[in-house]
Design an enzyme around this catalytic site. Structure first.
Site, PDB file in Angstrom:
ATOM      1  N   ASN A   1     -43.363   3.654 -33.472  1.00  0.00           N
ATOM      2  CA  ASN A   1     -42.464   4.758 -33.834  1.00  0.00           C
ATOM      3  C   ASN A   1     -41.688   4.512 -35.122  1.00  0.00           C
ATOM      4  O   ASN A   1     -41.330   5.465 -35.812  1.00  0.00           O
ATOM      5  CB  ASN A   1     -41.476   4.962 -32.666  1.00  0.00           C
ATOM      6  CG  ASN A   1     -40.274   5.791 -33.061  1.00  0.00           C
ATOM      7  OD1 ASN A   1     -40.342   7.014 -33.147  1.00  0.00           O
ATOM      8  ND2 ASN A   1     -39.158   5.121 -33.349  1.00  0.00           N
TER       9      ASN A   1
ATOM     10  N   LYS B   1     -48.001   9.571 -43.350  1.00  0.00           N
ATOM     11  CA  LYS B   1     -48.303  10.275 -42.097  1.00  0.00           C
ATOM     12  C   LYS B   1     -49.759  10.779 -42.088  1.00  0.00           C
ATOM     13  O   LYS B   1     -50.412  10.776 -41.039  1.00  0.00           O
ATOM     14  CB  LYS B   1     -47.312  11.424 -41.879  1.00  0.00           C
ATOM     15  CG  LYS B   1     -45.851  10.959 -41.718  1.00  0.00           C
ATOM     16  CD  LYS B   1     -45.659  10.020 -40.533  1.00  0.00           C
ATOM     17  CE  LYS B   1     -44.200   9.641 -40.339  1.00  0.00           C
ATOM     18  NZ  LYS B   1     -43.982   8.724 -39.197  1.00  0.00           N
TER      19      LYS B   1
ATOM     20  N   ASP C   1     -39.340  -6.901 -38.101  1.00  0.00           N
ATOM     21  CA  ASP C   1     -39.659  -5.931 -39.152  1.00  0.00           C
ATOM     22  C   ASP C   1     -41.132  -5.603 -38.998  1.00  0.00           C
ATOM     23  O   ASP C   1     -41.991  -6.488 -39.173  1.00  0.00           O
ATOM     24  CB  ASP C   1     -39.360  -6.565 -40.516  1.00  0.00           C
ATOM     25  CG  ASP C   1     -39.692  -5.643 -41.683  1.00  0.00           C
ATOM     26  OD1 ASP C   1     -40.497  -4.708 -41.508  1.00  0.00           O
ATOM     27  OD2 ASP C   1     -39.169  -5.897 -42.780  1.00  0.00           O
ATOM     28  N   VAL C   2     -41.448  -4.345 -38.671  1.00  0.00           N
ATOM     29  CA  VAL C   2     -42.847  -4.002 -38.356  1.00  0.00           C
ATOM     30  C   VAL C   2     -43.781  -4.128 -39.557  1.00  0.00           C
ATOM     31  O   VAL C   2     -44.997  -4.136 -39.383  1.00  0.00           O
ATOM     32  CB  VAL C   2     -42.986  -2.585 -37.754  1.00  0.00           C
ATOM     33  CG1 VAL C   2     -42.270  -2.483 -36.412  1.00  0.00           C
ATOM     34  CG2 VAL C   2     -42.520  -1.507 -38.721  1.00  0.00           C
TER      35      VAL C   2
ATOM     36  N   TYR D   1     -43.908   9.610 -48.053  1.00  0.00           N
ATOM     37  CA  TYR D   1     -43.796   9.840 -46.602  1.00  0.00           C
ATOM     38  C   TYR D   1     -44.994  10.651 -46.080  1.00  0.00           C
ATOM     39  O   TYR D   1     -45.630  10.274 -45.087  1.00  0.00           O
ATOM     40  CB  TYR D   1     -42.487  10.577 -46.317  1.00  0.00           C
ATOM     41  CG  TYR D   1     -42.205  10.832 -44.853  1.00  0.00           C
ATOM     42  CD1 TYR D   1     -41.588   9.866 -44.052  1.00  0.00           C
ATOM     43  CD2 TYR D   1     -42.540  12.056 -44.250  1.00  0.00           C
ATOM     44  CE1 TYR D   1     -41.311  10.115 -42.708  1.00  0.00           C
ATOM     45  CE2 TYR D   1     -42.274  12.302 -42.918  1.00  0.00           C
ATOM     46  CZ  TYR D   1     -41.661  11.328 -42.147  1.00  0.00           C
ATOM     47  OH  TYR D   1     -41.389  11.570 -40.819  1.00  0.00           O
TER      48      TYR D   1
HETATM   49  P1  NAD Z   1     -34.316   7.150 -37.181  1.00  0.00           P
HETATM   50  O1  NAD Z   1     -33.915   6.797 -38.564  1.00  0.00           O
HETATM   51  O2  NAD Z   1     -33.267   7.508 -36.193  1.00  0.00           O
HETATM   52  O3  NAD Z   1     -35.206   5.993 -36.548  1.00  0.00           O
HETATM   53  C1  NAD Z   1     -36.098   5.206 -37.291  1.00  0.00           C
HETATM   54  C2  NAD Z   1     -36.192   3.866 -36.612  1.00  0.00           C
HETATM   55  O4  NAD Z   1     -37.118   3.030 -37.306  1.00  0.00           O
HETATM   56  C3  NAD Z   1     -34.841   3.126 -36.609  1.00  0.00           C
HETATM   57  O5  NAD Z   1     -34.657   2.505 -35.360  1.00  0.00           O
HETATM   58  C4  NAD Z   1     -35.052   2.089 -37.704  1.00  0.00           C
HETATM   59  O6  NAD Z   1     -34.241   0.948 -37.549  1.00  0.00           O
HETATM   60  C5  NAD Z   1     -36.507   1.759 -37.490  1.00  0.00           C
HETATM   61  N1  NAD Z   1     -37.099   1.029 -38.592  1.00  0.00           N
HETATM   62  C6  NAD Z   1     -37.083   1.338 -39.911  1.00  0.00           C
HETATM   63  N2  NAD Z   1     -37.709   0.385 -40.622  1.00  0.00           N
HETATM   64  C7  NAD Z   1     -38.150  -0.554 -39.738  1.00  0.00           C
HETATM   65  C8  NAD Z   1     -38.867  -1.762 -39.849  1.00  0.00           C
HETATM   66  N3  NAD Z   1     -39.273  -2.226 -41.034  1.00  0.00           N
HETATM   67  N4  NAD Z   1     -39.134  -2.456 -38.707  1.00  0.00           N
HETATM   68  C9  NAD Z   1     -38.716  -2.001 -37.508  1.00  0.00           C
HETATM   69  N5  NAD Z   1     -38.043  -0.856 -37.336  1.00  0.00           N
HETATM   70  C10 NAD Z   1     -37.756  -0.146 -38.440  1.00  0.00           C
HETATM   71  O7  NAD Z   1     -35.329   8.364 -37.341  1.00  0.00           O
HETATM   72  P2  NAD Z   1     -36.269   9.088 -36.251  1.00  0.00           P
HETATM   73  O8  NAD Z   1     -36.266  10.511 -36.600  1.00  0.00           O
HETATM   74  O9  NAD Z   1     -35.930   8.679 -34.874  1.00  0.00           O
HETATM   75  O10 NAD Z   1     -37.699   8.502 -36.676  1.00  0.00           O
HETATM   76  C11 NAD Z   1     -38.605   7.915 -35.762  1.00  0.00           C
HETATM   77  C12 NAD Z   1     -40.030   8.283 -36.156  1.00  0.00           C
HETATM   78  O11 NAD Z   1     -40.206   9.695 -35.991  1.00  0.00           O
HETATM   79  C13 NAD Z   1     -40.382   7.977 -37.617  1.00  0.00           C
HETATM   80  O12 NAD Z   1     -41.701   7.461 -37.685  1.00  0.00           O
HETATM   81  C14 NAD Z   1     -40.313   9.343 -38.267  1.00  0.00           C
HETATM   82  O13 NAD Z   1     -41.146   9.432 -39.411  1.00  0.00           O
HETATM   83  C15 NAD Z   1     -40.809  10.217 -37.146  1.00  0.00           C
HETATM   84  N6  NAD Z   1     -40.474  11.632 -37.304  1.00  0.00           N
HETATM   85  C16 NAD Z   1     -39.187  12.073 -37.220  1.00  0.00           C
HETATM   86  C17 NAD Z   1     -38.915  13.423 -37.365  1.00  0.00           C
HETATM   87  C18 NAD Z   1     -37.524  13.997 -37.267  1.00  0.00           C
HETATM   88  O14 NAD Z   1     -37.354  15.199 -37.521  1.00  0.00           O
HETATM   89  N7  NAD Z   1     -36.511  13.218 -36.903  1.00  0.00           N
HETATM   90  C19 NAD Z   1     -39.963  14.317 -37.607  1.00  0.00           C
HETATM   91  C20 NAD Z   1     -41.259  13.832 -37.700  1.00  0.00           C
HETATM   92  C21 NAD Z   1     -41.504  12.488 -37.538  1.00  0.00           C
END
Ligand code: NAD
Length: 271
Positions: free
Chosen positions: A96, A173, A69-70, A169
């Site tokens: 990430n 960011k 857990d990060v 959120y």
């Molecule tokens: P996602 O939900 O598919 O992936 C999120 C990942 O973070 C998952 O693997 C989840 O298990 C992990 N995670 C959550 N809490 C955690 C914890 N406490 N410890 C370890 N891992 C944990 O969503 P995504 O879109 O792939 O998101 C990845 C990153 O990209 C995030 O930081 C998100 O804010 C960012 N992001 C996504 C988008 C989008 O449109 N999808 C846009 C901008 C930014």
């Protein structure tokens, strides 16, 4: 992959947090396809982490799943210890992992606020600090990379675009932006590069409802001048380039990859 391979990340070891889903999984696979061995971090769903590891190893790469857990200091430190014991060192860390816990501002509980800050911002602090400690301990290995280490923070267009209904959120960011820049400034003399990627709308589980139906996708596309929703692989390809020596002179920057979402699309016709 040995350093002698022609792949641009050959001989390098990487750790990607939240790599069992969405963008993190695509980044892990892209780094591996470019020759890096990769730690696939996950917090839940070990079967999804195993599937990413299998896809990488089936393609001839090297990968290892580690649970942590990060937002928990002891778990992050244990993960880095395990990764370094396994690979010898790390050259690339992609912070990430991220979550959304949405609520109207006046209804947002302290727990909802704190949870998002803990994972999205404190989680990045903890991973960046461990990465920097290892990169500084080892220093530059000129036959591997020009830099002692490369860090990518997964930020968002919401480091600059305010987002009502998602105040926790957007705040996380915005915090990542100053975290990344301040750490980049401090670590540049140690040959450590720190940058962010700011994705726009990318098709992953985090925003499933925003693109899952044709109606939802059409509404989303009004915010995207380039007129397509992004794919995780878009971000994966950028990440592999940004940590390569081709990008050696880039540090302290956010690279937005958003189909133009940060171009104030409403002004195209309404200015
Ligand atoms: P996602 O939900 O598919 O992936 C999120 C990942 O973070 C998952 O693997 C989840 O298990 C992990 N995670 C959550 N809490 C955690 C914890 N406490 N410890 C370890 N891992 C944990 O969503 P995504 O879109 O792939 O998101 C990845 C990153 O990209 C995030 O930081 C998100 O804010 C960012 N992001 C996504 C988008 C989008 O449109 N999808 C846009 C901008 C930014």
């Amino acid at each position: 992959m040995p350093a002698s391979s022609s792949l641009r990340l050959a001989g390098q070891h990487a750790l990607v947090t939240g790599a069992n889903s969405g963008i993190g999984a695509a980044v892990a696979k892209s780094l591996a396809a470019n020759g890096a061995s990769v730690v696939v971090n996950y917090v839940g769903h070990p079967e999804a982490a195993d599937a990413v590891v299998k896809e990488i190893t089936d393609a001839g790469g090297v990968a290892l799943a580690i649970q942590a857990d990060v937002s928990q200091e002891d778990q992050v430190q244990a993960m880095f210890r395990q990764a370094i014991a396994q690979f010898g060192t790390l050259h690339i860390v992609v912070a990430n992992a991220g979550i959304q816990v949405d609520a109207p501002f006046i209804d947002m509980t302290l727990a909802q606020w704190q949870k998002v800050l803990d994972v999205n911002l404190t989680g990045q602090f903890l991973c960046l600090r461990e990465a920097a400690r290892e990169f500084m301990r080892r220093g530059v290995q000129p036959d591997v990379s020009k830099a002692a280490g490369k860090i990518i923070c997964m930020s968002s267009v919401h480091e600059v675009i305010p987002w009502g209904g998602h105040v926790n959120y957007a705040t996380s960011k915005g915090g990542i932006m100053e975290l990344m820049k301040s750490v980049a400034q401090e670590l540049a003399p140690h040959k450590i590069r720190v940058n962010s990627i700011g994705p726009g709308a990318i098709k992953t589980p985090i925003n499933h409802d925003a693109w899952a139906t044709p109606e939802a996708e059409a509404k989303l596309l009004t915010l995207i001048p380039y007129n397509r929703v992004g794919e995780p692989e878009d971000i994966g390809q950028l990440a592999a380039w940004l940590v390569s020596d081709e990008a050696d002179y880039i540090t302290g920057q956010t690279i937005f990859m958003d189909g133009g979402m940060t171009l104030y699309p409403g002004f195209a016709t309404g200015g």
